[in-house]
Each structure stands twice: as C-alpha cells, then as structure tokens.
Design a protein around this motif. Structure first.
Motif, PDB file in Angstrom:
ATOM      1  N   GLU A 238       0.838  -1.205   0.000  1.00 57.38           N
ATOM      2  CA  GLU A 238       0.000   0.000   0.000  1.00 57.38           C
ATOM      3  C   GLU A 238       0.875   1.259   0.000  1.00 57.38           C
ATOM      4  O   GLU A 238       0.581   2.238  -0.683  1.00 57.38           O
TER       5      GLU A 238
ATOM      6  N   HIS B  91     -14.650  18.230  14.489  1.00 59.36           N
ATOM      7  CA  HIS B  91     -13.266  18.326  14.010  1.00 59.36           C
ATOM      8  C   HIS B  91     -12.828  19.777  13.779  1.00 59.36           C
ATOM      9  O   HIS B  91     -11.672  20.137  14.022  1.00 59.36           O
TER      10      HIS B  91
ATOM     11  N   ILE C  35      -5.914   8.590   7.367  1.00 58.83           N
ATOM     12  CA  ILE C  35      -7.097   8.730   6.505  1.00 58.83           C
ATOM     13  C   ILE C  35      -8.338   8.727   7.391  1.00 58.83           C
ATOM     14  O   ILE C  35      -8.433   7.939   8.340  1.00 58.83           O
TER      15      ILE C  35
ATOM     16  N   GLY D 201     -10.309   5.709  14.853  1.00 57.08           N
ATOM     17  CA  GLY D 201     -10.119   4.491  14.056  1.00 57.08           C
ATOM     18  C   GLY D 201      -8.711   4.436  13.499  1.00 57.08           C
ATOM     19  O   GLY D 201      -8.017   3.419  13.571  1.00 57.08           O
ATOM     20  N   ASP D 202      -8.279   5.543  12.967  1.00 56.65           N
ATOM     21  CA  ASP D 202      -6.957   5.662  12.364  1.00 56.65           C
ATOM     22  C   ASP D 202      -5.860   5.340  13.389  1.00 56.65           C
ATOM     23  O   ASP D 202      -4.947   4.560  13.116  1.00 56.65           O
TER      24      ASP D 202
ATOM     25  N   ASN E 222     -14.305  10.521  17.951  1.00 54.92           N
ATOM     26  CA  ASN E 222     -15.736  10.742  17.749  1.00 54.92           C
ATOM     27  C   ASN E 222     -16.518   9.428  17.847  1.00 54.92           C
ATOM     28  O   ASN E 222     -17.680   9.355  17.482  1.00 54.92           O
TER      29      ASN E 222
ATOM     30  N   TYR F 174     -16.340   5.613  12.799  1.00 56.02           N
ATOM     31  CA  TYR F 174     -15.616   5.812  11.547  1.00 56.02           C
ATOM     32  C   TYR F 174     -16.457   6.767  10.717  1.00 56.02           C
ATOM     33  O   TYR F 174     -17.374   6.348  10.012  1.00 56.02           O
ATOM     34  N   GLY F 175     -16.156   8.046  10.842  1.00 55.19           N
ATOM     35  CA  GLY F 175     -16.974   9.031  10.135  1.00 55.19           C
ATOM     36  C   GLY F 175     -16.882   8.887   8.627  1.00 55.19           C
ATOM     37  O   GLY F 175     -17.888   8.788   7.923  1.00 55.19           O
TER      38      GLY F 175
ATOM     39  N   THR G 100     -16.188   6.600   6.539  1.00 55.42           N
ATOM     40  CA  THR G 100     -16.788   5.480   5.818  1.00 55.42           C
ATOM     41  C   THR G 100     -18.268   5.305   6.157  1.00 55.42           C
ATOM     42  O   THR G 100     -18.890   4.321   5.758  1.00 55.42           O
TER      43      THR G 100
HETATM   44  C1  LIG Z   1      -6.375   0.434   4.308  1.00 54.58           C
HETATM   45  C2  LIG Z   1      -7.664   1.138   4.404  1.00 54.58           C
HETATM   46  N1  LIG Z   1      -8.709   0.510   4.980  1.00 54.58           N
HETATM   47  C3  LIG Z   1      -9.894   1.126   5.059  1.00 54.58           C
HETATM   48  C4  LIG Z   1     -10.047   2.385   4.579  1.00 54.58           C
HETATM   49  C5  LIG Z   1     -11.391   3.026   4.655  1.00 54.58           C
HETATM   50  N2  LIG Z   1     -11.461   4.047   5.689  1.00 54.58           N
HETATM   51  C6  LIG Z   1     -11.236   5.342   5.405  1.00 54.58           C
HETATM   52  S1  LIG Z   1     -11.371   6.351   6.722  1.00 54.58           S
HETATM   53  C7  LIG Z   1     -11.814   5.025   7.710  1.00 54.58           C
HETATM   54  C8  LIG Z   1     -12.167   5.219   9.147  1.00 54.58           C
HETATM   55  C9  LIG Z   1     -11.935   6.583   9.652  1.00 54.58           C
HETATM   56  O1  LIG Z   1     -12.273   6.641  10.988  1.00 54.58           O
HETATM   57  P1  LIG Z   1     -11.472   7.549  11.973  1.00 54.58           P
HETATM   58  O2  LIG Z   1     -10.029   7.320  11.822  1.00 54.58           O
HETATM   59  O3  LIG Z   1     -12.040   7.402  13.322  1.00 54.58           O
HETATM   60  O4  LIG Z   1     -11.720   9.030  11.384  1.00 54.58           O
HETATM   61  P2  LIG Z   1     -13.067   9.868  11.327  1.00 54.58           P
HETATM   62  O5  LIG Z   1     -13.541   9.778   9.914  1.00 54.58           O
HETATM   63  O6  LIG Z   1     -14.052   9.278  12.286  1.00 54.58           O
HETATM   64  O7  LIG Z   1     -12.631  11.232  11.694  1.00 54.58           O
HETATM   65  C10 LIG Z   1     -11.812   3.838   6.999  1.00 54.58           C
HETATM   66  C11 LIG Z   1     -12.172   2.555   7.584  1.00 54.58           C
HETATM   67  C12 LIG Z   1      -8.922   3.001   3.986  1.00 54.58           C
HETATM   68  N3  LIG Z   1      -8.974   4.234   3.478  1.00 54.58           N
HETATM   69  N4  LIG Z   1      -7.767   2.359   3.920  1.00 54.58           N
END
Ligand SMILES: Cc1ncc(C[n+]2csc(CCOP(=O)(O)OP(=O)(O)O)c2C)c(N)n1
Ligand code: SF4
Ligand code: SF4
Ligand code: SF4
Ligand SMILES: [Mg+2]
Lengths: 377, 287, 68
Positions: free
Chosen positions: A90, B37, B64, B109-110, B136, B139-140, B142
């Motif tokens: 990746e 945010h 992300i 999540g990140d 939060n 996972y906002g 997604t």
């Molecule tokens: C390798 C990979 N897996 C899954 C995703 C899909 N994805 C994008 S953001 C995200 C979760 C984001 O949640 P968080 O980090 O809590 O941020 P928030 O949007 O809640 O601020 C996921 C599962 C991705 N981009 N890359």
C-alpha cells in the motif's frame, strides 16, 4: 587515487555498501529472513555517517518511516522479503502517486505465505509490478552477482532520485547470502544522483508543477510549505475531483518512466549474435544459465543469454528483437512462470517461448537448462 | 445555559486570526455541519500560535478519515498519508529532522484500530511527536461503523443491535505504552483544550491528547441525538470531569465519566536525543 | 445620553459563505444574542453580547467572529 578496497562480501552486505555509496542516510525496516543482514549492517554503519536508522514495529511502519525520512530530504531505503514485501504494497502505491523517492530491496524467498524462508525464489517479479492497486510506474532491478548488488543498489538510488519514484532491487536468497569478492568503489567512481531542488521562491513552488515531467521536490522543513496526499491531486498537491487533472497526472507518472525506458533498461547479452536458442533469466538463475550456455556452445549448440538487470520496465525492445530471429526463448525462473508470461507477450508468437520452473526451494541447475535447450534443436 | 468557570475567566478581546495559519481558499472545509473536528482544529491553531512555532518548522501529519483531512487546511508542511500510518511517516520525518515540530492528527479508528500498533510503539519510543486523537467514537469517513472507542451498546452501521466490544481508554493505553504526556480534552471545553494542546506540543517526548468530539452525522443520528449541541452537552460536558475537580468529588459523581486535563506527565529521555547522544556517539567512538 | 447608548457595542460578523447552520453558536451563547435565520446564524440581541467569544470558539466552521 586511493587504493581500492577488495572485500569478501555477502550479497546483503554489498547492498549496504551500495546504498551508503549512493548517499543513503535513512533506513527503516523490520527484520525478515533472508534480508535481515541489510538492516543489521545499516544499523551499524548509518550512525557513523550521521545517518538515521530505526527498527520499526512492522514492515508497513518500515516503509512509511522511510518515506517520511525521504520527504524530510534524506535518501532513504527499506529492505524486506516476501511477506514483508506484501505488507509494504500500500505504501509503495503511495510513494508512486506522491512521487517520493525510495529504494526498496526485496530479497526474494519461497512463498506463498511464510513459505520457505531460507529457500531462494524469484516469485515476487509480478508482485513488484502489480502488488499495489492502481496503475503505477515500476522500476525494478535484478542483479545477479554480489558485486552487481552493490552497483545496482547505487543505480536504484540514482533512478529513485532522478525519477521521484520508488525503485526496487530484487534478488533471491542465494545472492543475498552468497559471498564473492567485491571492490568497494572510490568516491567519484560511480555517478551519484541527487533529486532536483526547486529553483523558484517558496510562494511560486508547486510540488507537482506541471511545467515539469518530474518536478523538483523540496524537503519538508526547508521553507517550502506544501501538501502531500495519496488522493489524486493537482500540481499544487491538493486533492482534486477534476477528471482531466486526474487523468493527466495518472498518465504522467507512467510516462515519466515510460519515455525514459531506454536509459532505465540495462541488459547483458551473451553470445546473442548467432544464437538460435536464447535463455532469458535474472538473478541467481542467470548464473546457471551462463554456465549452461558455455556448455551448450561446447557441444555446438548456438545458445545465448539475455539477462535483464532492469526487469521493470520490462525489456520489451530487446525481447522483441531477439524473438524475431531465434527458434526459441527459454525462461528459467524460480516461480511458476511470471517472466515467461511477459516474454510471451512481447514475442507475440514469433518464436517458441518455454518456461522452466522450480518452486521447491532449490536453484535451477545448469544441467536442467542444458537439457531444456536441447529439446528445441 | 451554564458556562464552566474556567471558560468564563479568560476573555479574549479580539477574535483570533486563524487566517494566519489557514491556507487561502481552502474553506469551507469538507466536514459536516456541527462536526467537532473544526472546533478541534481551531483549538490546535490557537495552541500553536501560543507556542510561537514557526510555520516552516511544523510538520502536520495525518492518516485517513474525516479528521485526517485537517492538514489540507493549514499552512504548514502537511502530509496526508494512509489509513493508520500517520505515526510511522511522522516518525521518519522527526528522526530525519529532529529540529522540526511534528504533530499528528488522527481519528480514533486511524490511531487505535488500523494504526494501533504504530500508536503503542510511538508511545514506547517516546519520540517527540504530539498525537491528537480526534475521538468521535465512529468511523466518520466510511459512514458510521463502530470504532475502537464506540461505547458498549451504541448503534453503528455495523452494530445495528448494539456494540458488544468494550471501548479502549486511549489515555490508559498511551500511558501504559510509555507516552510521557497524556491528556484528554473535548471540543466543548475549547479553551481548556487549547491549553492542553499547548502543553502537549511544548512537552518533549511523545504527547497524546485524546480529544472527545462529535460526529453528529453518523454517531449522533444513529444514537438518537437531536443535534451537535446535544452531543457536546451530554457526551463532552456531562460525560467528562476535569481531573483536578475530580479529586474533590465523591465516587458516585465520577461514575461513567471520563477524566479531562493532563492525566500523566513524566520526564524520560526522548528518542531522537537518545539516538544522538547514545547511538551516534558510540558509533563514532568505535571508529 | 443614556448609559446604554454610550456603551460601545461589539461587532458580530457571520460569514454566510462558511456558516453551515449547525446552531452551536446560538445554543451556547450565554446571553442569547444569536438566533438561526433559516440555516444561517444571525444576531438577534447585540446589546446582550458580553464579548465572551464562546460562539467563535465553538464554531466548527470559522464562520462567526466577535470584534470589540
Ligand atoms: C487500508 C484502508 N482501509 C480502510 C479504509 C477506509 N477508511 C477510510 S477512513 C476510515 C475510518 C476513519 O475513521 P477515523 O479514523 O475514526 O476518522 P473519522 O472519519 O471518524 O474522523 C476507513 C475505515 C482506507 N482508506 N484504507
Ligand atoms: S461524517 Fe462525522 S466525522 Fe465526518 S465530517 Fe461528518 S460529522 Fe464529521
Ligand atoms: S456555529 Fe458557526 S457554522 Fe454553526 S451556526 Fe454558528 S456560525 Fe454557523
Ligand atoms: S461573544 Fe459571547 S455573548 Fe456575544 S454572541 Fe458570542 S457567545 Fe454570545
Ligand atoms: Mg472517528
């Protein structure tokens, strides 16, 4: 001139010498057989040169930290093997799209999965090309001797810095662990390329300036504040949904390697002039092939060897040319036909293409190749 | 509506000039109406201002997620990496250029799911990076799946019957992993948050601030909150208590509440300094 | 001149291009200065404003500012 230093080195040690010669000053990785000696070597040598070394918590961390180091302006590298190479994919795509120079060494071992850690393999040829998602440029080098690991590692850094792209060095476990005499080059003996630095003022700087095919890359912290993202982006580095910009950028990162293929390609040609059967192979297998060619010539068979030191971009021109004038191309490889597919693609039926495969953790021997070639005569 | 004393005391006579740090023409940001945010971003910018940091010297690194889009709006050296990987990228930058101030902005999540391993190891190394976790509880980006901080029984698009996985206590994890500065704040307590972030970025070593903020669009709607305001009041204001006030409160008043403020602060040699003083020196002595 | 007329009033600026209408500023204003007009925050009772800045501090969108 300083006296040349000759050393008996393992392939992985030669890789360290090559990297340091090329100016590598940052290494991050995770241990994995049969590549670990590279990181061990780096951990000892880099601090002596003011460089940075870090053992990360996994291979993804290794390549990600190396990309951070590169973005901060240091020539950076990571090394791994099969399973670790899979984990890095990746980030390899990220490096391609964000155009961050990096050298990734993959000392190939038997797979799939944990497979055969101490067995040689060439089964990452296709992973190197297609392992990460999305179309992306790939440069991969395939040395076949220990001295060549040193020089090809230098070349890998030069290409990475010139083309602002990740460059892979692929060799198998046999080469990684075998020892051969190596001459350590003196400074100045090989060209060392550095990435282009911006010549404009920070306010006029675009990290993907579309005036260039390959824009200069300013290091983080140098007064050029810019944005880097793995999203499709515009010349200023910010994300875009503009389909025209997305297309142009996706095509440009391919084009920068594609139109420079001639300078990236590097082949060794052995007795091809009058050859009727040509062996196409890389790495340790090429060593057996060279031996087989000599034996075949002794018994009057017009055999030759085409050995790419650049496997990606694939040596289309050399293979096309050969295929139009030989009976057959034999492709011995330590996998189940990854390079063979490519040779078939380029040969377009102009000659027979026959693979010779081995996936039992043992090398392909000269006599196997010898007998395979004789079938075609 | 009542305002906590701490918030009232500090009156700012002029509005803070965020434009000093924002990139021109990047607003409006992508975040939904009421998304916490943006409030956190503002507190971070005020803290950076207070610390008097040079923009050229700051690297802001994210993974992300919605929260990870923060770097795109601010005029620093900004790096939007891959899901979960902000910390190793940041580690590379910091080690290569220790003179830079490296700040990571990351989602729950990140940081804690896909990037959980990097998180604990960054803390263990005590590398001088500030990690701002935008918690939060979902996972906002997604679309509202449950995250490692989603409370038990909460509804998410992947826990329609209620979440059965207990949430992480980010601060306890950071502390146990070796971070030398651990704090919690909320978007609601924005002045306190600014101070906490300021203290985090001026601390030498790995500093972690767990920042409770609201995703009204997914977590809020799925869990029957009527507005961002209601989430801020119930989750951020009523659901937390400042660690200093907590000392004088009876246990029943603390039940189910998360502690805010600086929860852990110790001195321990920082990674890059150790690299210079130990590794570099020994390597060169051996020559 | 009455005392209230002599008192200098603050200036509250809502950037209509940036306001997303979340009503956080309205809900948290301690003296009920603001209101929602459609989906944009607006000033209803400027006199009551104490310049506490809470509306600005909690606005997620850089959309409201209170000048002295
Ligand atoms: C390798 C990979 N897996 C899954 C995703 C899909 N994805 C994008 S953001 C995200 C979760 C984001 O949640 P968080 O980090 O809590 O941020 P928030 O949007 O809640 O601020 C996921 C599962 C991705 N981009 N890359
Ligand atoms: S989905 Fe949630 S976290 Fe993402 S921007 Fe909207 S409110 Fe914020
Ligand atoms: S808090 Fe900001 S975005 Fe929300 S309504 Fe008020 S001004 Fe508009
Ligand atoms: S400054 Fe305070 S009193 Fe004035 S409008 Fe904003 S929140 Fe209300
Ligand atoms: Mg989240």
């Amino acid at each position: 001139m300083a006296e040349k230093k000759k050393k008996l080195l393992q392939g992985n040690e030669a890789c360290v010498e090559g990297a340091l010669y090329a100016g590598c000053r940052f290494y991050a990785g995770y241990p994995i057989t049969p590549s670990t000696e590279i990181m061990e070597g780096m951990s000892v040598r880099l601090p002596k040169l003011g460089g940075k070394f870090i053992q990360m918590e996994d291979e993804i961390g290794g390549i990600a930290a190396a990309l951070g180091g590169s973005l901060a302006g240091l020539k950076s590298m990571t090394a791994t093997s099969g399973p670790g190479f899979s984990l890095k994919q990746e980030c390899i795509g990220y490096a391609c799209l964000t155009e961050i120079p990096l050298v990734i060494v993959d000392v190939m071992r038997g797979g799939p999965s944990t497979g055969y850690p101490t067995g040689p393999s060439q089964s990452d040829i296709m992973q190197a090309k297609w392992g990460t998602h999305g179309d992306h440029p790939v440069i991969a080098l395939t040395p076949s001797t220990v001295p060549e690991i040193l020089t090809e590692t230098i070349r890998a850094f030069n290409l990475a810095e010139q083309f602002r792209t990740p460059v892979m060095v692929l060799y198998d476990e046999i080469l990684g662990h075998m020892r051969e005499p190596v001459t350590i080059p003196n400074p100045g003996e090989f060209a060392v390329e550095d990435r282009a630095k911006p010549e404009v003022k920070p306010e006029d700087y675009y990290p993907y300036d579309d005036k260039f095919l390959i824009a200069p890359l300013a290091p983080f912290g140098s007064g050029y504040r810019f944005h880097v993202t793995g999203l499709n982006h515009k010349q200023d580095g910010f994300p875009t949904n503009d389909s025209k910009v997305i297309r142009e950028n996706n095509l440009r990162i391919m084009r920068k390697v594609d139109i420079n293929r001639e300078t990236i390609w590097k082949n060794e040609e052995v007795m091809l002039d009058d050859a009727e059967v040509v062996i196409f192979t890389v790495g340790s297998t090429a060593r057996s092939a060279r031996f087989a060619v000599n034996e075949l010539r002794k018994v009057g068979v017009k055999a030759g060897l085409l050995r790419p030191l650049t496997i990606w971009p694939f040596p289309d021109r050399a293979v096309a040319e050969i295929s139009s004038r030989v009976k057959a191309i034999i492709v011995p490889e330590l996998n189940l036909g990854q390079m063979t597919l490519e040779v078939e693609r380029v040969a377009k039926g102009r000659c027979a293409v026959e693979g010779l495969y081995r996936v039992d953790g043992e090398p392909i021997t000269p006599s196997q190749i010898f007998h395979e070639v004789r079938k075609y005569l | 509506m009542s305002t906590p004393v701490a918030e009232k005391k500090e009156k700012l006579s002029v509005p803070f000039d965020y434009n000093k740090y924002l990139r021109p023409n990047k607003l409006p940001h992508i975040w939904c109406p009421g998304c916490g945010h943006g409030i956190v971003l503002k507190a971070m910018l005020r803290a950076i201002d207070k610390a008097g940091l040079d923009k050229n010297n700051i690297a802001l690194v994210s993974g992300i997620g919605c929260s990870s889009r923060t770097p795109g709006y601010v005029d620093f050296n900004t790096l939007h990496t891959l899901h979960g990987r902000a910390l190793p990228f940041a580690t590379g930058i910091k080690l290569a250029k220790p003179e830079m101030k490296v700040i990571v902005v990351t989602g729950d999540g990140d940081a804690l799911a896909i990037g959980g391993n990097h998180f604990i190891h960054a803390c263990r190394r005590n590398i001088d990076i500030t990690v701002l976790v935008f918690t939060n509880a979902t996972y906002g980006m997604t679309g509202g799946q449950y995250s490692p901080t989603t409370p038990l029984e909460s509804i998410a698009t992947t826990s329609r019957y209620g979440n059965i996985e207990p949430p992480f206590d980010t601060c306890e994890m950071a502390k146990a992993s070796g971070a030398t500065f651990v704090a919690r704040g909320t978007a609601y307590h924005t002045i306190e948050l600014e101070k906490t972030i300021h203290e985090a970025i001026t601390h030498k070593g790995t500093s972690v601030v767990d920042i409770i903020d609201a995703c009204p669009t997914y977590f809020g709607r799925a869990n029957k909150f009527k507005s961002a305001t209601q989430m801020m009041e119930e989750i951020e204001k009523d659901g937390t208590v400042n660690v200093k006030q907590a000392a004088s409160l009876p246990p029943e008043k603390l039940a189910g509440k998360m502690l805010r403020g600086v929860l852990h602060k110790v001195e321990r040699p920082e990674y890059c300094e150790k690299y210079e003083t130990l590794i570099m020196e020994k390597a060169n002595a051996k020559k | 001149m009455t005392e209230s007329a002599a008192k200098k009033l603050p200036r509250i600026v809502v950037n209509e291009k940036l306001c997303k209408g979340c009503s956080i500023c309205v809900d948290f204003c301690p003296t009920d200065v603001l209101e929602m007009k459609g989906s944009i925050a607006a000033v209803k009772n400027l006199e009551a404003c104490t310049r506490c800045q809470l509306c600005d501090l909690r606005c997620p969108d850089f959309a409201i500012q209170v000048f002295d």
